[in-house]
Write an enzyme that holds these catalytic residues in place. Structure first.
Site, PDB file in Angstrom:
ATOM      1  CG  ASP A  12       7.974   4.373  33.719  1.00 24.60           C
ATOM      2  OD1 ASP A  12       8.773   3.883  32.908  1.00 24.60           O
ATOM      3  OD2 ASP A  12       7.086   3.720  34.296  1.00 24.60           O
ATOM      4  CD  GLU A 184       6.626   1.080  26.345  1.00 23.23           C
ATOM      5  OE1 GLU A 184       5.520   0.506  26.374  1.00 23.23           O
ATOM      6  OE2 GLU A 184       7.627   0.629  26.923  1.00 23.23           O
TER       7      GLU A 184
END
Length: 533
Positions: A12, A184
């Protein structure tokens, strides 16, 4: 430029450029300290300069499984202040933290209860700011499993709070008629007169991708790019050599040459969808086509190496993070910023010194539970690697064990350790994690000479095979057990979002103890074949 630029469990990624400096952060889930901060001058040589969550008073993750905790941080900079937005899953949700220096200290979290979802990111647009995030389907009525939205609030960066009501920017994904899942990791950027909203789609596995939308207004309406996705590795031949898969969760940044680049997560499986190193940080060039950004435009496959047209700027005292490398620490300077604990930090049970190395007091907690065991870890950063330690330890009862873990989560690990049997004879043992918080399976044990206080322990990883060795009194390496099933440590088997680590670990297995274990060194060497040219 060698991919991944941050090898091992660094998922991430979020990146920001401030003048000629680059700062990058990653998810850490229930490990502590949380959210490493890396610095670079050239997008290649990265040095960890701090951690965002480094004080237990900021937050801890006690009671959480290792794959919960902190999800998907984003880093931004505005008017002399750095901002981190992130999600503490299962507890208080989304928050913002600030710092004048990205190395820290960072503020305590300011919680954002109105931001109901995950993956928040800030966007500063002249005199306004917005927080954009993943949220529930409209009216909390999903049309299918994985139906999510991207929403935004206006944000007050002085008071660190949202303003007004949230607005839906994307419903479902690029084409809701095709039932897209898990939109997302959103970010907004402005280039020219266009606002670009880009996000991951498809879930963070083999169907992962990055998609982009644009609008003339920060709050939309947003129109998807007709050639989405702008990054994915799905649909490629499964038998291709040295595959990189699961690419997505990207963020754009301008390089030193003024061109656009993307950092994103991807994985390096050794077979099928089996990988133990977790989701890692990669980089690729971006090409603007008809005012749309496309990542990795000249190839279908993400490349292990790219040649960039700007000079390399190495930093002093910067350990390598990509390609093949080795290191050793004898703890004479304490613990560096990349060492990981489970869920919180309490220095009362260990100490470091030039003379003795790392001395750990045995704690009753075990790595199978959700507390704070005597556990200090480094990431596994290569598919093919070794980790070793030199251990001085004498157990006083069979429950006392100290050694080296190959650890994916509470149920998926291998533990090579020194202990004693019921008669007090010293042993080297190998255990395997099970679906229990109280017990683990004994795979092998051998008796040591009674006077052997020091034993070196080694874990050798080679894709799906892990082997375990120890030393005799004269220092000869002896195989304890070869070719153990390494898929037990894979994300495919364990589930969740983390990667494997190697941990120095000492436990009294639920009993009280004042005993200590001394780890005189930790050695790591990684050599993946793709870099052996």
């Amino acid at each position: 430029m060698t991919n991944p630029i941050l090898a091992g469990f660094y998922p991430d990624p979020s990146i920001v450029r401030v003048n000629t400096d680059y700062y990058l952060v990653n998810s850490t889930f229930a490990y502590f300290p949380g959210i490493p901060v890396f610095h670079s001058k050239d997008l290649k040589n990265w040095k960890q300069i701090g951690n965002v969550v480094e004080r237990p008073t900021q937050m801890d993750f006690l009671g959480d499984r290792v794959t919960r905790g902190l999800f998907a941080p984003a880093i931004n900079y505005h008017k002399g202040l750095f901002y981190i937005t992130c999600t503490q899953i299962d507890h208080r949700g989304n928050f913002v933290m600030t710092a004048k220096n990205p190395a820290g200290p960072w503020s305590d979290p300011v919680w954002l209860p109105q931001v109901q979802g995950i993956d928040p990111s800030l966007f500063f647009d002249r005199d306004k700011a917005y927080i954009v995030y993943n949220a529930d389907a409209p009216d909390n009525k999903p049309l299918y499993a994985g139906h999510r939205t991207i929403r935004a609030f206006e944000f007050d960066p002085v008071e660190n709070k949202v303003k007004g009501e949230n607005q839906i920017l994307v419903n479902g994904g690029v084409d809701i008629s095709k039932k897209p899942v898990w939109i997302e990791g959103p970010h907004i950027m402005k280039v020219g007169n266009w606002y670009y909203l880009y996000a991951a789609e498809g879930g963070t596995s083999i169907n992962h991708s990055e998609v982009v939308f644009r609008s003339k207004s920060a709050l939309g309406p947003y129109v998807p790019y007709e050639n989405n996705p702008i990054l994915t590795q799905r649909g490629l031949p499964e038998d291709r050599k040295n595959p990189i898969t699961s690419a997505g969760h990207a963020e754009f940044v301008n390089g030193p040459d003024g061109k656009t680049y993307a950092v994103f997560l991807a994985v390096r499986p050794y077979e099928g969808n089996y990988y133990n190193t977790g989701r890692e940080t990669f980089i690729a060039p971006v090409k603007w086509q008809n005012e749309w950004p496309v990542i990795n435009p000249n190839f279908r496959e993400i490349q292990y190496q790219y040649t960039f047209g700007f000079p390399e700027k190495k930093q002093e005292n910067t350990p390598p993070q990509s390609g093949n490398f080795s290191y050793i620490t004898r703890f004479e300077k304490g613990l560096d910023k990349s060492f990981l604990f489970l869920r919180t930090h309490d220095a009362a049970w260990y100490k470091t010194s030039r003379k003795n190395g790392l001395v750990m007091r045995l704690k009753s907690e075990t790595c199978m539970e959700k507390g704070h065991p005597a556990f200090i870890a480094k990431r596994q950063q290569h598919t093919t690697c070794t980790a070793a330690t030199s251990l001085k330890f004498t157990a006083t009862k069979p429950e006392e064990k100290a050694g080296l873990l190959a650890f994916q989560d509470e149920n998926h690990f291998y533990f090579i350790c020194k202990s004693i049997d019921d008669s007090g004879s010293p042993l080297v043992q190998l255990f395997k994690g099970t679906n229990s918080e109280k017990s683990m399976d004994l795979l092998e044990e051998v008796r040591l000479p009674n006077k052997q206080q020091v034993v070196d322990l080694k874990i050798l990883a080679d894709g799906a095979k892990y082997s375990f060795e120890y030393t005799s009194p004269n220092g000869t390496w002896i195989a304890l057990k070869k070719d153990v099933d390494g898929k037990h440590l894979s994300t495919q088997v364990a589930g969740g979002f983390v990667g494997s680590v190697f941990a120095l670990y000492a436990t009294s297995s639920g009993t009280s103890s004042s005993n200590t274990a001394t780890f005189r060194s930790f050695t790591y060497s990684g050599s993946d074949r793709v870099y052996n040219k």
